[in-house]
Design an enzyme around this catalytic site. Structure first.
Site, PDB file in Angstrom:
ATOM      1  N   LYS A  65      75.921  70.200  23.226  1.00  0.00           N
ATOM      2  CA  LYS A  65      75.820  70.311  24.684  1.00  0.00           C
ATOM      3  C   LYS A  65      75.730  68.928  25.327  1.00  0.00           C
ATOM      4  CE  LYS A  65      73.528  74.835  24.980  1.00  0.00           C
ATOM      5  NZ  LYS A  65      72.285  75.538  25.398  1.00  0.00           N
ATOM      6  N   ALA A  81      69.661  70.714  25.206  1.00  0.00           N
ATOM      7  CA  ALA A  81      68.565  71.446  24.570  1.00  0.00           C
ATOM      8  C   ALA A  81      69.028  72.843  24.204  1.00  0.00           C
ATOM      9  CB  ALA A  81      67.355  71.524  25.493  1.00  0.00           C
ATOM     10  N   ASP A  82      68.464  73.359  23.136  1.00  0.00           N
ATOM     11  CA  ASP A  82      68.775  74.726  22.753  1.00  0.00           C
ATOM     12  C   ASP A  82      67.616  75.299  21.948  1.00  0.00           C
ATOM     13  OD1 ASP A  82      70.283  77.159  21.616  1.00  0.00           O
ATOM     14  OD2 ASP A  82      71.783  76.197  22.868  1.00  0.00           O
ATOM     15  N   GLN A  83      67.664  76.606  21.780  1.00  0.00           N
ATOM     16  CA  GLN A  83      66.592  77.321  21.090  1.00  0.00           C
ATOM     17  C   GLN A  83      67.201  78.423  20.240  1.00  0.00           C
ATOM     18  OE1 GLN A  83      63.959  80.121  23.324  1.00  0.00           O
ATOM     19  NE2 GLN A  83      62.360  78.649  22.815  1.00  0.00           N
TER      20      GLN A  83
END
Length: 205
Positions: A65, A81-83
């Site tokens: 990203k 950011a990611d989860q």
């Protein structure tokens, strides 16, 4: 007035997540947002072929990203950011509709799962900092009726969450235990992020 964010251009968040934007603004950062436009499912498929575990998958998604937006704005500090939610080896995704949300909660009920949150900072199309954190949560045993009541109370916004819950609202009723930093659960580990920004000289404090 004192200034916390030191670069001349605002931090560029490679996401349109209102939750992540709120976390950053609440921390006093100057932020703009831009959708990364990446195909997350394609990244996940490639990561699966490489055998990446859930924490590494979250890190890969965050970096992709950030890089996508950084290539368009090489002069900016870009945050991706990611989860990833994992339960007993299975990775879960955001539900497509209410039925999928119900099924997802039913699969998680009475079990512990992990939320792996990761971030990447890029400048000039290069990753310059990475960070991550994990939270562990256990849903209490829930009947179908209890799940339906929760979904009625919470409304369609739960479809925006990979865990189908929002701890800052009605979602808190679903849990037996919550272990981890609140910002990590919301998808952006703030303390590791702020430490990374200090290393880059982006913060006056």
């Amino acid at each position: 007035m004192p200034v916390l964010w030191t670069p001349s251009e605002k931090l560029l968040l490679a996401s349109t997540s209102a939750t992540r934007l709120t976390l950053l603004v609440s921390a006093g950062l100057s932020v703009e947002t831009q959708d990364s436009g990446i195909d997350e499912r394609a990244v996940e498929e490639a990561a699966a072929h490489e055998g990446l575990d859930p924490p590494a998958l979250a890190a890969r998604l965050a970096a992709e990203k950030a890089l996508a937006v950084s290539r368009r704005h090489p002069e900016r500090v870009v945050l991706g950011a990611d989860q990833v939610l994992a339960c007993e080896g299975q990775v879960f995704h955001k539900p497509s509709d209410r039925d999928a949300a119900h099924l997802q909660l039913k699969r998680l009920t009475g079990r512990q799962h992990s939320l792996h949150s990761a971030g990447a900072l890029t400048i000039g199309g290069q990753v310059v900092e990475t960070f991550s954190d994990t939270a562990h949560l256990t849903l209490r045993p829930l009947t179908d009726e209890a799940i339906d009541l929760y979904l009625d109370l919470a409304g369609p916004d739960v479809l925006k969450s990979v865990g189908v819950y929002q701890l800052e609202g009605f979602g808190i009723h679903l849990f037996e235990t919550v272990e981890g930093d609140h910002s990590t659960i919301l998808g952006l580990p703030l303390l590791p992020l702020l430490a990374a920004l200090r290393r880059l000289g982006c913060l006056a404090l």
